[in-house]
Write an enzyme that holds these catalytic residues in place. Sequence first.
Site, PDB file in Angstrom:
ATOM      1  N   HIS A  33      10.390   3.690 -13.419  1.00 30.22           N
ATOM      2  CA  HIS A  33      10.626   3.255 -11.947  1.00 30.22           C
ATOM      3  C   HIS A  33       9.827   4.192 -11.124  1.00 30.22           C
ATOM      4  O   HIS A  33       9.484   3.572 -10.177  1.00 30.22           O
ATOM      5  CB  HIS A  33      12.199   3.278 -11.752  1.00 30.22           C
ATOM      6  CG  HIS A  33      12.644   3.135 -10.375  1.00 30.22           C
ATOM      7  ND1 HIS A  33      12.301   1.770  -9.814  1.00 30.22           N
ATOM      8  CD2 HIS A  33      12.941   3.787  -9.320  1.00 30.22           C
ATOM      9  CE1 HIS A  33      12.696   1.750  -8.566  1.00 30.22           C
ATOM     10  NE2 HIS A  33      12.986   2.904  -8.344  1.00 30.22           N
ATOM     11  N   HIS A  81      12.958  -4.673 -11.150  1.00 25.36           N
ATOM     12  CA  HIS A  81      12.083  -5.989 -10.694  1.00 25.36           C
ATOM     13  C   HIS A  81      12.583  -6.969 -11.756  1.00 25.36           C
ATOM     14  O   HIS A  81      12.321  -8.538 -11.254  1.00 25.36           O
ATOM     15  CB  HIS A  81      10.802  -5.774 -10.699  1.00 25.36           C
ATOM     16  CG  HIS A  81      10.163  -5.249  -9.401  1.00 25.36           C
ATOM     17  ND1 HIS A  81       9.455  -5.576  -8.510  1.00 25.36           N
ATOM     18  CD2 HIS A  81      10.404  -3.680  -8.964  1.00 25.36           C
ATOM     19  CE1 HIS A  81       9.354  -4.690  -7.525  1.00 25.36           C
ATOM     20  NE2 HIS A  81       9.904  -3.518  -7.964  1.00 25.36           N
ATOM     21  N   ASP A 105       6.693   0.371 -16.357  1.00 28.56           N
ATOM     22  CA  ASP A 105       6.151  -0.334 -14.794  1.00 28.56           C
ATOM     23  C   ASP A 105       4.815  -1.179 -14.955  1.00 28.56           C
ATOM     24  O   ASP A 105       4.044  -0.718 -14.030  1.00 28.56           O
ATOM     25  CB  ASP A 105       6.198   0.807 -13.943  1.00 28.56           C
ATOM     26  CG  ASP A 105       7.574   1.196 -13.695  1.00 28.56           C
ATOM     27  OD1 ASP A 105       8.263   0.736 -12.749  1.00 28.56           O
ATOM     28  OD2 ASP A 105       8.099   2.123 -14.156  1.00 28.56           O
ATOM     29  N   HIS A 117      15.380   3.835 -16.078  1.00 33.43           N
ATOM     30  CA  HIS A 117      14.824   3.195 -14.986  1.00 33.43           C
ATOM     31  C   HIS A 117      15.522   3.375 -13.774  1.00 33.43           C
ATOM     32  O   HIS A 117      16.234   2.475 -13.305  1.00 33.43           O
ATOM     33  CB  HIS A 117      14.335   1.723 -15.464  1.00 33.43           C
ATOM     34  CG  HIS A 117      13.460   1.069 -14.263  1.00 33.43           C
ATOM     35  ND1 HIS A 117      12.190   0.874 -14.942  1.00 33.43           N
ATOM     36  CD2 HIS A 117      13.540   0.575 -13.263  1.00 33.43           C
ATOM     37  CE1 HIS A 117      11.363   0.270 -13.672  1.00 33.43           C
ATOM     38  NE2 HIS A 117      12.314   0.114 -12.864  1.00 33.43           N
TER      39      HIS A 117
END
Length: 380
Positions: A281, A165, A61, A253
């Site tokens: 995540h 994302h 991340d 994730h």
Amino acid sequence: MNSDGAGHGSSGVASNGCAPGASGQAQSSSSAGGVSSTSSSTSSAAADAAFAPIKILIASDIHLGYSEVHPIKGDDSFRAFEEVLKAAAKHDVDLILLAGDLFHVNKPSIATMNRASALIRKYCFGEYDEETCGQRLRIRNFKQANFLDPNLKVRYPIFTIHGNHDDPTGVHQTSVIDLLDSTGLVNYIGKRNHVEDVILKPIILEKGLTKIALYGLGAMHEERLHHLINADKFNYMMPDDDQNKYFKLLLVHQNRIPRPGTKHLDPQDLDELPNMVVWGHEHGWIGEIEFYQQGNFYIFQPGSTVATSLCDAEAGDKGYGVLTVNYNVQKAKQRFKLATHTLESVRPFLLKTVNADELLEKKKFKSAEEAQDHLYNLCK
């Protein structure tokens, strides 16, 4: 502390002499044994090759490009990523594993792409001389890895799954991670070509008798994954030979914490296949490895390297881990050690709970609107 599992110790991760030694302090470590050397220089060299460890830097991340136009926070994600990449040389690792969301959005700006590419080339590219640096990592069951490309000189290869994302979208199901993979900057793993089922195939990493079966599960919608698990359409493929010869490492994730209105990945749904799960995540940094007794495996949650929301999970330290795996001939199995390290370049994040009723009691207000304005000014 030596054990069949992972005990807690205070030792850091040693360098093999190719890069500067690890000068930072390990915040915690989990150990599963080591291998002693022989007295003869010839036999020692042979033993070193046979029992050479595989060292992996683990982070997650990164969210490159988060608040990139903000006059104060715009550099935060890049500064933390640079520290992570520098750590690869400091700890002299064989590779870098990222558990998703390298970028904050699927289609980042040109400025973000440029800065990301420049950082990777600066810190991950370079010569690798086996006479100086020791035996190089071998890889099987994977397309051409960038560190094996004769047209590139990659010293510290990055392997990454996608997150929610920077996941692939559109007709061609592509993302920014595909672009970095095709240009040789990273190695993209854990991507699926269809959604009818999930079959995780191992990538084999080897150094002598040290063997890792690496599995990657890129982010997918929680509800779909939950459906596939319940329909028995979530499965692993095993290495061709004896499974016990491998340290089985899984990157995911997904939601780990139950949240209202959505599903989450329950660790018990991962069965007993992995020896260790790297859980991306979730942004909270957990500086110690956790043992999940029901599944008989370990979980490491690296958290994020930059705060992207105002919540408890983002407060406190940020960090990364250095995983060392090596084969123990006496135990006839792979042993591991995980040392966690705190990032030093992260912007401090302070969280304070304010009782609005107590604040309003300290002052007289002529109207509700005046009280509301007062609270608003306090929270600015």
